[in-house]
Write a protein that holds these residues in place. Sequence first.
Motif, PDB file in Angstrom:
ATOM      1  N   SER A  12       0.810  -1.223   0.000  1.00 35.85           N
ATOM      2  CA  SER A  12       0.000   0.000   0.000  1.00 35.85           C
ATOM      3  C   SER A  12       0.840   1.268   0.000  1.00 35.85           C
ATOM      4  O   SER A  12       0.361   2.326   0.380  1.00 35.85           O
ATOM      5  CB  SER A  12      -0.937  -0.004   1.217  1.00 35.85           C
ATOM      6  N   TYR A  13       2.100   1.158  -0.420  1.00 35.37           N
ATOM      7  CA  TYR A  13       2.983   2.322  -0.426  1.00 35.37           C
ATOM      8  C   TYR A  13       3.553   2.556  -1.828  1.00 35.37           C
ATOM      9  O   TYR A  13       3.669   1.617  -2.627  1.00 35.37           O
ATOM     10  CB  TYR A  13       4.134   2.123   0.567  1.00 35.37           C
ATOM     11  N   PRO A  14       3.929   3.792  -2.130  1.00 34.85           N
ATOM     12  CA  PRO A  14       4.452   4.093  -3.470  1.00 34.85           C
ATOM     13  C   PRO A  14       5.939   3.764  -3.623  1.00 34.85           C
ATOM     14  O   PRO A  14       6.653   4.447  -4.350  1.00 34.85           O
ATOM     15  CB  PRO A  14       4.197   5.600  -3.590  1.00 34.85           C
ATOM     16  N   ASP A  15       6.394   2.741  -2.919  1.00 33.81           N
ATOM     17  CA  ASP A  15       7.783   2.314  -3.017  1.00 33.81           C
ATOM     18  C   ASP A  15       7.823   0.839  -2.653  1.00 33.81           C
ATOM     19  O   ASP A  15       6.838   0.280  -2.145  1.00 33.81           O
ATOM     20  CB  ASP A  15       8.666   3.128  -2.067  1.00 33.81           C
ATOM     21  N   LEU A  16       8.934   0.194  -2.921  1.00 36.07           N
ATOM     22  CA  LEU A  16       9.113  -1.186  -2.487  1.00 36.07           C
ATOM     23  C   LEU A  16       9.537  -1.168  -1.018  1.00 36.07           C
ATOM     24  O   LEU A  16      10.634  -0.726  -0.683  1.00 36.07           O
ATOM     25  CB  LEU A  16      10.174  -1.882  -3.336  1.00 36.07           C
ATOM     26  N   ILE A  17       8.659  -1.609  -0.158  1.00 42.11           N
ATOM     27  CA  ILE A  17       8.923  -1.656   1.282  1.00 42.11           C
ATOM     28  C   ILE A  17       8.903  -3.122   1.704  1.00 42.11           C
ATOM     29  O   ILE A  17       7.879  -3.800   1.564  1.00 42.11           O
ATOM     30  CB  ILE A  17       7.866  -0.892   2.096  1.00 42.11           C
ATOM     31  N   ILE A  18      10.032  -3.621   2.191  1.00 41.12           N
ATOM     32  CA  ILE A  18      10.117  -5.000   2.669  1.00 41.12           C
ATOM     33  C   ILE A  18      10.201  -4.981   4.189  1.00 41.12           C
ATOM     34  O   ILE A  18      11.110  -4.370   4.770  1.00 41.12           O
ATOM     35  CB  ILE A  18      11.346  -5.716   2.081  1.00 41.12           C
ATOM     36  N   TYR A  19       9.243  -5.664   4.824  1.00 37.83           N
ATOM     37  CA  TYR A  19       9.257  -5.764   6.279  1.00 37.83           C
ATOM     38  C   TYR A  19      10.003  -7.036   6.664  1.00 37.83           C
ATOM     39  O   TYR A  19       9.622  -8.144   6.282  1.00 37.83           O
ATOM     40  CB  TYR A  19       7.829  -5.787   6.826  1.00 37.83           C
ATOM     41  N   ALA A  20      11.072  -6.869   7.425  1.00 36.62           N
ATOM     42  CA  ALA A  20      11.940  -7.993   7.769  1.00 36.62           C
ATOM     43  C   ALA A  20      11.682  -8.531   9.173  1.00 36.62           C
ATOM     44  O   ALA A  20      12.466  -9.332   9.688  1.00 36.62           O
ATOM     45  CB  ALA A  20      13.404  -7.570   7.633  1.00 36.62           C
ATOM     46  N   GLY A  21      10.599  -8.092   9.809  1.00 36.88           N
ATOM     47  CA  GLY A  21      10.255  -8.625  11.125  1.00 36.88           C
ATOM     48  C   GLY A  21      11.058  -7.986  12.248  1.00 36.88           C
ATOM     49  O   GLY A  21      11.634  -6.912  12.111  1.00 36.88           O
ATOM     50  N   GLU A  22      11.099  -8.679  13.376  1.00 33.80           N
ATOM     51  CA  GLU A  22      11.864  -8.204  14.529  1.00 33.80           C
ATOM     52  C   GLU A  22      13.339  -8.545  14.351  1.00 33.80           C
ATOM     53  O   GLU A  22      13.669  -9.669  13.982  1.00 33.80           O
ATOM     54  CB  GLU A  22      11.335  -8.831  15.823  1.00 33.80           C
ATOM     55  N   VAL A  23      14.187  -7.563  14.627  1.00 29.90           N
ATOM     56  CA  VAL A  23      15.630  -7.756  14.477  1.00 29.90           C
ATOM     57  C   VAL A  23      16.323  -7.120  15.681  1.00 29.90           C
ATOM     58  O   VAL A  23      15.996  -5.991  16.082  1.00 29.90           O
ATOM     59  CB  VAL A  23      16.155  -7.114  13.177  1.00 29.90           C
ATOM     60  N   THR A  24      17.256  -7.837  16.251  1.00 32.42           N
ATOM     61  CA  THR A  24      18.079  -7.294  17.333  1.00 32.42           C
ATOM     62  C   THR A  24      19.177  -6.428  16.724  1.00 32.42           C
ATOM     63  O   THR A  24      19.883  -6.866  15.813  1.00 32.42           O
ATOM     64  CB  THR A  24      18.711  -8.428  18.160  1.00 32.42           C
ATOM     65  N   LEU A  25      19.296  -5.202  17.189  1.00 34.85           N
ATOM     66  CA  LEU A  25      20.284  -4.267  16.643  1.00 34.85           C
ATOM     67  C   LEU A  25      21.256  -3.830  17.734  1.00 34.85           C
ATOM     68  O   LEU A  25      21.015  -4.004  18.927  1.00 34.85           O
ATOM     69  CB  LEU A  25      19.580  -3.052  16.040  1.00 34.85           C
ATOM     70  N   GLY A  26      22.357  -3.235  17.308  1.00 31.59           N
ATOM     71  CA  GLY A  26      23.391  -2.789  18.237  1.00 31.59           C
ATOM     72  C   GLY A  26      24.443  -3.867  18.424  1.00 31.59           C
ATOM     73  O   GLY A  26      24.146  -5.058  18.471  1.00 31.59           O
ATOM     74  N   GLU A  27      25.683  -3.441  18.518  1.00 31.06           N
ATOM     75  CA  GLU A  27      26.795  -4.391  18.594  1.00 31.06           C
ATOM     76  C   GLU A  27      26.682  -5.283  19.828  1.00 31.06           C
ATOM     77  O   GLU A  27      26.841  -6.505  19.746  1.00 31.06           O
ATOM     78  CB  GLU A  27      28.116  -3.624  18.602  1.00 31.06           C
ATOM     79  N   LYS A  28      26.381  -4.714  20.978  1.00 30.85           N
ATOM     80  CA  LYS A  28      26.302  -5.511  22.202  1.00 30.85           C
ATOM     81  C   LYS A  28      25.153  -6.504  22.136  1.00 30.85           C
ATOM     82  O   LYS A  28      25.290  -7.677  22.491  1.00 30.85           O
ATOM     83  CB  LYS A  28      26.137  -4.596  23.422  1.00 30.85           C
ATOM     84  N   GLY A  29      24.010  -6.004  21.700  1.00 27.84           N
ATOM     85  CA  GLY A  29      22.844  -6.876  21.619  1.00 27.84           C
ATOM     86  C   GLY A  29      23.051  -8.043  20.687  1.00 27.84           C
ATOM     87  O   GLY A  29      22.643  -9.176  20.970  1.00 27.84           O
ATOM     88  N   ARG A  30      23.699  -7.813  19.567  1.00 29.50           N
ATOM     89  CA  ARG A  30      23.870  -8.880  18.590  1.00 29.50           C
ATOM     90  C   ARG A  30      24.913  -9.905  19.053  1.00 29.50           C
ATOM     91  O   ARG A  30      24.818 -11.087  18.738  1.00 29.50           O
ATOM     92  CB  ARG A  30      24.255  -8.298  17.221  1.00 29.50           C
ATOM     93  N   LYS A  31      25.909  -9.440  19.784  1.00 28.98           N
ATOM     94  CA  LYS A  31      26.911 -10.389  20.291  1.00 28.98           C
ATOM     95  C   LYS A  31      26.326 -11.356  21.316  1.00 28.98           C
ATOM     96  O   LYS A  31      26.784 -12.487  21.460  1.00 28.98           O
ATOM     97  CB  LYS A  31      28.087  -9.628  20.894  1.00 28.98           C
ATOM     98  N   LYS A  32      25.291 -10.906  22.041  1.00 23.79           N
ATOM     99  CA  LYS A  32      24.681 -11.755  23.060  1.00 23.79           C
ATOM    100  C   LYS A  32      23.696 -12.771  22.474  1.00 23.79           C
ATOM    101  O   LYS A  32      23.242 -13.668  23.177  1.00 23.79           O
ATOM    102  CB  LYS A  32      23.945 -10.879  24.081  1.00 23.79           C
ATOM    103  N   MET A  33      23.378 -12.644  21.216  1.00 23.82           N
ATOM    104  CA  MET A  33      22.341 -13.489  20.612  1.00 23.82           C
ATOM    105  C   MET A  33      22.805 -14.927  20.417  1.00 23.82           C
ATOM    106  O   MET A  33      24.011 -15.201  20.311  1.00 23.82           O
ATOM    107  CB  MET A  33      21.940 -12.930  19.234  1.00 23.82           C
ATOM    108  N   ASP A  34      21.827 -15.818  20.331  1.00 24.99           N
ATOM    109  CA  ASP A  34      22.098 -17.184  19.894  1.00 24.99           C
ATOM    110  C   ASP A  34      22.637 -17.130  18.458  1.00 24.99           C
ATOM    111  O   ASP A  34      22.049 -16.459  17.593  1.00 24.99           O
ATOM    112  CB  ASP A  34      20.808 -18.004  19.934  1.00 24.99           C
TER     113      ASP A  34
END
Length: 907
Positions: A12-34
């Motif tokens: 419903s937007y005048p551009d290609l918009i891809i929703y990639a869901g929930e994502v953990t961001l930030g260097e510290k947060g990503r290092k702690k991830m599985d």
Amino acid sequence: METHPSLVVKRSYPDLIIYAGEVTLGEKGRKKMDPKKRKLEKTRITEAACALLNSGGGVIAMQIANKTEHPVEMGQDLEKSLRELILSPNLQAFFETKQREDQFYIFVKSWNCGPEGGSDKPRICSLASSLYCRSLTSKVAMDSRDAFDFLKDKKACVKCSPTDDTAPPVKIPRATCQNNLESNVVFEIFQSEKLEYGQRLPFSESTFIEFKQFSTKHAQEYIKNIIPEYISAFANTQGGYLFIGVDNESKSVLGCPKDNVDRDSLKTVANEAISKLPVFHFCSSKDKVSYETRVIDVFQEGNLYGYLCVIKVEQFCCTVFSEAPVSCMVDKVKGVYSLNTEEWVRMMVDVGPEAASKEQSSLDDLSKDFECQLSLSNSPPHCRPVYSKKGLEHKADLQERLFPVSEDCLKYTPESLWSELCSQHESLENLVNQQICSFSCGLLILSRSWAVDLNLEEKQGVICDALLIAENSPPTLYTILGEQDEQGQDYCTRTAFALKQKVVNTGGYTGRVCVMTRVLCLSSQNNTETNGGSVSPIDYPSSYNLANIQEMQGLLQALVIVLLNFRSFLSDQLGCEVLNLLTARQYEILSKSLHKTRELFVHGLPGSGKTIIAMKIMEKIRNTFHCETDRILYICENQPLRDFIQEKYICQAVTRTTFMSYKFRTEWIQHIIVDEAQNFRTEDGDWYEKAKEITRRMKNCPGILWIFLDYFQTSHLQESGLPKFSHQYPKEELTQVVRNADKIAEFIHQELEKIRDDPPFSIPQESLSMLQEFNWPQGVSGTFELTYLSLEKVVSYVADKCHFFLSNGYSPQDIAVLFSTDSKRREYENMFLREIRKRRRASQMNDASVCRSNMFDSIRRFSGMERSIVFGINPYTVEQPISHNLLLCLASRAKKHLYILYFSGYY
């Protein structure tokens, strides 16, 4: 086609918009991830980025999983994967980021193989090429740039090979090692029936030899996993041997214990794995990988211990993949999807007509006679090359004429349409001025329907669309409605989306671009936007604003290509799609409102592009009136032109005779386009009255009746059935020749002057004034010869010339041999054909295509068509008043080379 359900495309937007869901961001947060979850998130982001880069750009939207009130960065692993994707450390060349509360956006600019991030880049982005090669003792995965170079080299080798269509793949009876002694030794081991456990092999690893040990438990699964990459590497280099069951350091034979693997299944698993490898051929071969698998018994102290597996791989003629390449695209219907191997290769090596041309002559003509307006060397992946005839207006000139930008004011264009709309709708001017009063530099481009301009369907209730191109603003599309309409926003959004996509993927715009939307309604109380009238779901970075006049002009030149392009007739000859541009005058005629111009007479001088406009207007009719192609009827006099149009699948196409036949059913027809009408006759009835009656059947909404004609090419003295010149209203004129080379255009001009000085009665005196405007683009080289010879010498002359052209890259489809009448064609055709075949056989060249071609025709039947090379054989008519008309019709068929040959003593 493999789709990616984890990536959702917002429609419903005048551009290609891809929703990639929930994502953990930030260097510290990503290092702690599985690690597995981190990898899945990274895959989603890179797949979405790859798809947008390859599809014109857009936005990746995600929700920040690790809630935070403070701004966060992506994370080093995500940044690294995006750098690898674009083959550059400079992320800013293609990506920008922005955070709004817990929403994070990556703004993706369209990929292009220009200077950003390095030169000589592939046409598309890829996550993995799945191509391998050997480098000393290693297999090396090719990144997309390496793969691009590899594919280009392979294609060039096939193209340059004189026997590329029939040459078999290169064979290696023994591995091509450093010397023959080693080759013989390796081959002897390969041929062995049995080997001893611990036996030391008398050679080491090399470019052509790889040692691998079996997995201790899952031998078959291990083979399945390693075979694709190693076989691809050997086949793409110079072939070689893969030994499975040899220790790399000691070179000792270890094999796999017989208790862990079955001999027959070992060979079966290897063969099945190789048989599934994707291959791509640039040559005509359909072969798969050529290999041989041997399972050799391994004995220990006289007893069978296990098995050694050896695979001998021969160098492949073209390309072998370990699996399908990994590359994505996206559209609003399919969502995010993966390219298959063939799609990927063709897009990777899509380097334009210079590489794709089937006929060198067509390529030579393109380079000599046309100017490149858009090259694939610096354009987005979906672009096609764009050329215009030398001497015609460049895209910059067309932009300056059609969409001029001034530094000190905001212009409305076309001014005539703006005045007309304001006079029809009293409050329109105030409403529009309220919206754009803050802009002082730019252009407001008005259209009754930008959707129709972009080859989409028109929407009822839309008064007009206005595209704002202004300094310090992103492009904005305004849709003005008469009444409130819930579907108005959807229409505006779809139109803006198409505009953005086409500016990039057709127009070749390489800057950052989006198109904002606003829906306005004249009937609303305060003349303001309708409910939900503005869709601005995402706050684009300031880099998406047009910063200055130069950026506005660059975008407008891309828009010129979008609006004025048409598929060149050279496309089929070149072996790839090439676009040409309409002239400004042709575009002005096409821009007419079909609602207001139901009937139109288009008078065009020879070679002025009447048939091209006829085809384009039928596309516009389909979108304006939401009608099927079988409701649009194209009528011409001759079968060759009818067949040519029928192949375009944009209408029904018939000859005048068929149209007038009582068997031809007209109940379904709504709109009629008539071409080459000057050669119509009334022997079967009044075709004009019949066409008018059909198109006016619906009094409240009459159909379209456009008639294209050129009185100067009239090839008979009978009644044409056209209304009197004074009754042909409204009418438009095309006076610029765009088809013919200089010398041919000069001859056409001479013949036109002769007709003007002594016009036959079939040409209205009022039409002669057109000749004062006759002109043609200068600088296109060509040939014109007029010769008197005996019949035998004419035949020999034509055969010699045809042999010369056919031997230098032209095809029979480039040549027309035209006679004064069809009876003369039947009388002489075999005589000419025999001589042409003799010369082809004498030079041992295949003449089958000559036999199958439609090289021979009459001048009258060939009306409306064109060829690069035209021979006119004794163009004589007993109807002297139209002798110059017949010559004119003949000459205008020739784009490049024209030979007029009279029989001695005949004229």
